[in-house]
Design a protein around this motif. Structure first.
Motif, mmCIF file in Angstrom:
data_model
loop_
_atom_site.group_PDB
_atom_site.id
_atom_site.type_symbol
_atom_site.label_atom_id
_atom_site.label_comp_id
_atom_site.label_asym_id
_atom_site.label_seq_id
_atom_site.Cartn_x
_atom_site.Cartn_y
_atom_site.Cartn_z
ATOM 1 N N VAL A 1 37.385 26.727 47.136
ATOM 2 C CA VAL A 1 38.268 26.596 48.293
ATOM 3 C C VAL A 1 39.403 27.602 48.167
ATOM 4 O O VAL A 1 39.766 28.027 47.068
ATOM 5 N N ALA A 2 39.945 27.991 49.322
ATOM 6 C CA ALA A 2 41.129 28.851 49.357
ATOM 7 C C ALA A 2 42.331 27.990 49.696
ATOM 8 O O ALA A 2 42.318 27.246 50.684
ATOM 9 N N ASP A 3 43.358 28.074 48.859
ATOM 10 C CA ASP A 3 44.588 27.310 49.057
ATOM 11 C C ASP A 3 45.736 28.309 49.142
ATOM 12 O O ASP A 3 46.322 28.692 48.128
ATOM 13 N N GLY A 4 46.011 28.777 50.370
ATOM 14 C CA GLY A 4 47.019 29.815 50.537
ATOM 15 C C GLY A 4 46.557 31.104 49.894
ATOM 16 O O GLY A 4 45.509 31.654 50.247
ATOM 17 N N ALA A 5 47.311 31.598 48.906
ATOM 18 C CA ALA A 5 46.960 32.835 48.207
ATOM 19 C C ALA A 5 46.145 32.571 46.947
ATOM 20 O O ALA A 5 45.898 33.489 46.167
ATOM 21 N N THR A 6 45.706 31.328 46.754
ATOM 22 C CA THR A 6 44.976 30.952 45.539
ATOM 23 C C THR A 6 43.540 30.557 45.870
ATOM 24 O O THR A 6 43.295 29.817 46.827
ATOM 25 N N ILE A 7 42.599 31.080 45.091
ATOM 26 C CA ILE A 7 41.200 30.662 45.183
ATOM 27 C C ILE A 7 40.945 29.676 44.052
ATOM 28 O O ILE A 7 41.133 30.010 42.875
ATOM 29 N N ARG A 8 40.541 28.451 44.402
ATOM 30 C CA ARG A 8 40.295 27.421 43.396
ATOM 31 C C ARG A 8 38.794 27.172 43.264
ATOM 32 O O ARG A 8 38.095 26.992 44.267
ATOM 33 N N VAL A 9 38.319 27.163 42.025
ATOM 34 C CA VAL A 9 36.920 26.882 41.719
ATOM 35 C C VAL A 9 36.870 25.554 40.967
ATOM 36 O O VAL A 9 37.456 25.417 39.890
ATOM 37 N N LEU A 10 36.179 24.575 41.553
ATOM 38 C CA LEU A 10 36.074 23.236 40.963
ATOM 39 C C LEU A 10 34.663 23.054 40.428
ATOM 40 O O LEU A 10 33.675 23.191 41.166
ATOM 41 N N GLY B 1 31.784 18.710 37.723
ATOM 42 C CA GLY B 1 30.992 18.109 36.656
ATOM 43 C C GLY B 1 29.992 19.039 36.003
ATOM 44 O O GLY B 1 29.273 18.637 35.081
ATOM 45 N N LEU B 2 29.925 20.299 36.444
ATOM 46 C CA LEU B 2 28.961 21.255 35.893
ATOM 47 C C LEU B 2 29.615 22.134 34.828
ATOM 48 O O LEU B 2 30.835 22.290 34.791
ATOM 49 N N ASP B 3 28.794 22.724 33.970
ATOM 50 C CA ASP B 3 29.264 23.719 33.009
ATOM 51 C C ASP B 3 29.065 25.093 33.637
ATOM 52 O O ASP B 3 27.930 25.549 33.822
ATOM 53 N N LEU B 4 30.159 25.747 33.980
ATOM 54 C CA LEU B 4 30.082 27.043 34.652
ATOM 55 C C LEU B 4 30.006 28.165 33.622
ATOM 56 O O LEU B 4 30.743 28.178 32.641
ATOM 57 N N ASP B 5 29.101 29.117 33.863
ATOM 58 C CA ASP B 5 28.921 30.239 32.939
ATOM 59 C C ASP B 5 29.863 31.396 33.241
ATOM 60 O O ASP B 5 30.095 32.257 32.394
ATOM 61 N N GLY B 6 30.380 31.438 34.449
ATOM 62 C CA GLY B 6 31.286 32.522 34.804
ATOM 63 C C GLY B 6 31.526 32.566 36.300
ATOM 64 O O GLY B 6 30.729 32.044 37.092
ATOM 65 N N VAL B 7 32.638 33.184 36.684
ATOM 66 C CA VAL B 7 33.003 33.303 38.094
ATOM 67 C C VAL B 7 33.429 34.748 38.355
ATOM 68 O O VAL B 7 34.178 35.332 37.562
ATOM 69 N N SER C 1 35.672 25.493 33.168
ATOM 70 C CA SER C 1 35.456 24.305 33.998
ATOM 71 C C SER C 1 36.147 24.612 35.324
ATOM 72 O O SER C 1 35.711 25.489 36.050
ATOM 73 N N ASP C 2 37.243 23.938 35.653
ATOM 74 C CA ASP C 2 37.991 24.294 36.857
ATOM 75 C C ASP C 2 38.828 25.547 36.584
ATOM 76 O O ASP C 2 39.293 25.771 35.463
ATOM 77 N N TYR C 3 39.017 26.363 37.640
ATOM 78 C CA TYR C 3 39.768 27.602 37.440
ATOM 79 C C TYR C 3 40.419 28.006 38.761
ATOM 80 O O TYR C 3 39.931 27.659 39.845
ATOM 81 N N ALA C 4 41.522 28.755 38.665
ATOM 82 C CA ALA C 4 42.228 29.214 39.861
ATOM 83 C C ALA C 4 42.553 30.697 39.727
ATOM 84 O O ALA C 4 42.965 31.160 38.657
ATOM 85 N N PHE C 5 42.336 31.447 40.815
ATOM 86 C CA PHE C 5 42.693 32.864 40.876
ATOM 87 C C PHE C 5 43.847 33.020 41.864
ATOM 88 O O PHE C 5 43.731 32.613 43.028
#
Length: 450
Positions: free
Chosen positions: A385-394, A397-403, A420-424
């Motif tokens: 999702v995009a939250d203003g100037a921030t891109i949030r990756v949720l 419950g999964l193991d993410l290998d990379g974004v 896991s969760d991350y924000a740009f």
């Protein structure tokens, strides 16, 4: 007098005859090897100061249908074409006016030539003119040139090509990209003769004209834009090169059959297939027969996933002229599209399908998919999702290998490894494509940062 001059300038501007400013120009049309395929367009050399040049073969108009014009990108507009109401025959040595056309307006006239031959095209955007010059080159003696070798900055030493027939040689292998860009040209055994590109620029799949040097080796190179497997075939007598560029390590399935969404396709909706081995890929999942507005769905395959870039796509047998419905247990020929028909695969009914593509055999096989695995994937997926100037990756419950985050030019502007969760926090507003790798799945999301 000043009033008349001002009125003339205004009139020329309305007609699209005022000076244009473009960084790129491409030759396109069925009088060229590109055909009417914007992905196969032929890039002209930018000489600076609004001047461009290109040398290559133009076919005669035949039944008045083979023609050419110029585009500035992979889109049809803007384009540069004739100011005439009908196709305009270009006489070598005589300048013709160019129309800077920004939208589809009938008649859709273009340029034609009376005689098939090798021509040099010079365009001056300051004058909005084109000059066509018929060129003659010294033709090489096939026997004298002998064995053809690849040489240049992409190779440590010259590499012998495989002889197919007299004067025709081929080579296939991986060429690595580099910075600065590397490239190649062709030489004979004692490196006293060479073939070099008639036009500068990076190569893709397609046909290229060459220039022959009989009194020393030229060093202008065909440039390599990306690491890939290149099949290169050179014809000494015709001074032509054919290139087939295929990435055997990545393949994506794309189309409305995956989303059931009506309207234009988006490359960023493509889903990466699982690589079984080099050149062989599989994917299992839900395919839809109709979009939400009741239209039939389609899909094909892409070798790269860059926003808006449809190069290197694979379709149903491009020698045919219709789409191909799939069925469980079916096996189908696929083709690298090039300038052939853009035939897609269609889905007769909703269901779970397993698709296997072999880029060496150029086949697609269809089996019944596993519904439980599909349900599991659909039930749990990362959320972006995009939250203003921030891109949030949720991670959901999964193991993410990379974004990875891409801008619409295909540049990776942000990335992270296993999370896991991350924000740009994005420095600039705009549209971004976020690719989340999770096991054998790659999820693509388009977000708008404000």
């Amino acid at each position: 007098m000043k009033k008349i001059t001002f009125l003339m300038v205004c009139l020329l501007s309305v007609l699209g005859l005022s000076a244009a400013s473009y960084d790129h120009l491409y030759v396109i049309g069925d009088a060229t090897s590109a055909g009417w395929n914007t992905n196969s367009n032929l890039e002209m050399t930018n000489l600076g100061d609004g001047k461009f040049t290109w040398t290559g073969e133009l076919l005669d108009h035949g039944d008045n249908s083979r023609r050419f014009k110029f585009i500035v990108s992979r889109s049809w507009y803007p384009c540069l074409t004739t100011t005439a109401a009908a196709h305009e025959t270009v006489t070598p040595g005589v300048k013709v006016a160019l129309l800077d056309k920004h939208e589809e307006v009938q008649p859709d006239a273009a340029f034609i030539v009376d005689k098939t031959g090798t021509y040099k095209i010079d365009i001056d955007l300051n004058e909005m003119t084109m000059l066509l010059t018929e060129t003659t080159q010294e033709l090489p003696d096939v026997a004298e040139f002998g064995q053809v070798y690849l040489a240049g900055s992409a190779f440590t030493d010259k590499v012998a090509m495989e002889k197919v027939s007299d004067g025709v040689y081929t080579w296939s292998g991986v060429i690595e990209e580099a910075d600065p860009m590397v490239g190649f040209y062709f030489v004979n055994g004692d490196e006293t003769m060479s073939f070099n590109p008639a036009n500068t620029g990076s190569i893709k799949s397609g046909s290229y004209s060459m220039v022959y040097s009989a009194d020393g080796v030229g060093t202008t190179e065909f440039q390599i834009p990306a690491t890939s497997t290149y099949t290169i075939t050179v014809n000494v007598a015709e001074m032509k090169m054919e290139v087939l560029k295929i990435d055997y390590e990545h393949l994506y399935i794309v189309g409305s059959a995956l989303t059931a969404r009506p309207g234009s396709w988006l490359t960023e909706d493509g889903v990466e297939m699982e690589k079984i081995e080099s050149g062989k890929f599989t994917w299992s999942g839900q395919l839809y027969a109709q979009t939400t507005d009741g239209s039939g769905t389609e899909f094909k395959f892409l070798n790269q996933l860059l926003p808006g870039v449809w190069e290197n796509d694979f379709v149903f047998d491009a020698t045919q002229s219709a789409n191909q419905p799939i069925e469980i247990g079916g096996s189908y020929t696929i083709s690298y599209r090039g300038s052939g028909h853009d035939n897609k695969f269609t889905v007769p009914e909703d269901g779970n399908y397993k698709l296997t593509v072999d880029l060496h055999a150029m086949t697609l096989t269809v089996e019944e998919g596993t519904s439980s695995a599909v349900s599991e994937v659909l039930a749990t997926a990362p959320v972006v999702v995009a939250d203003g100037a921030t891109i949030r990756v949720l991670a959901n419950g999964l193991d993410l290998d990379g974004v990875m985050v891409f801008d619409l030019l295909g540049n990776c502007v942000a990335s992270t490894g296993a999370v896991s969760d991350y924000a740009f926090d994005m420095a600039q507003s705009g549209v971004y494509v976020v690719r989340v790798a999770c096991g054998n799945q790659v999820y693509s999301h388009k977000v708008i940062v404000k």
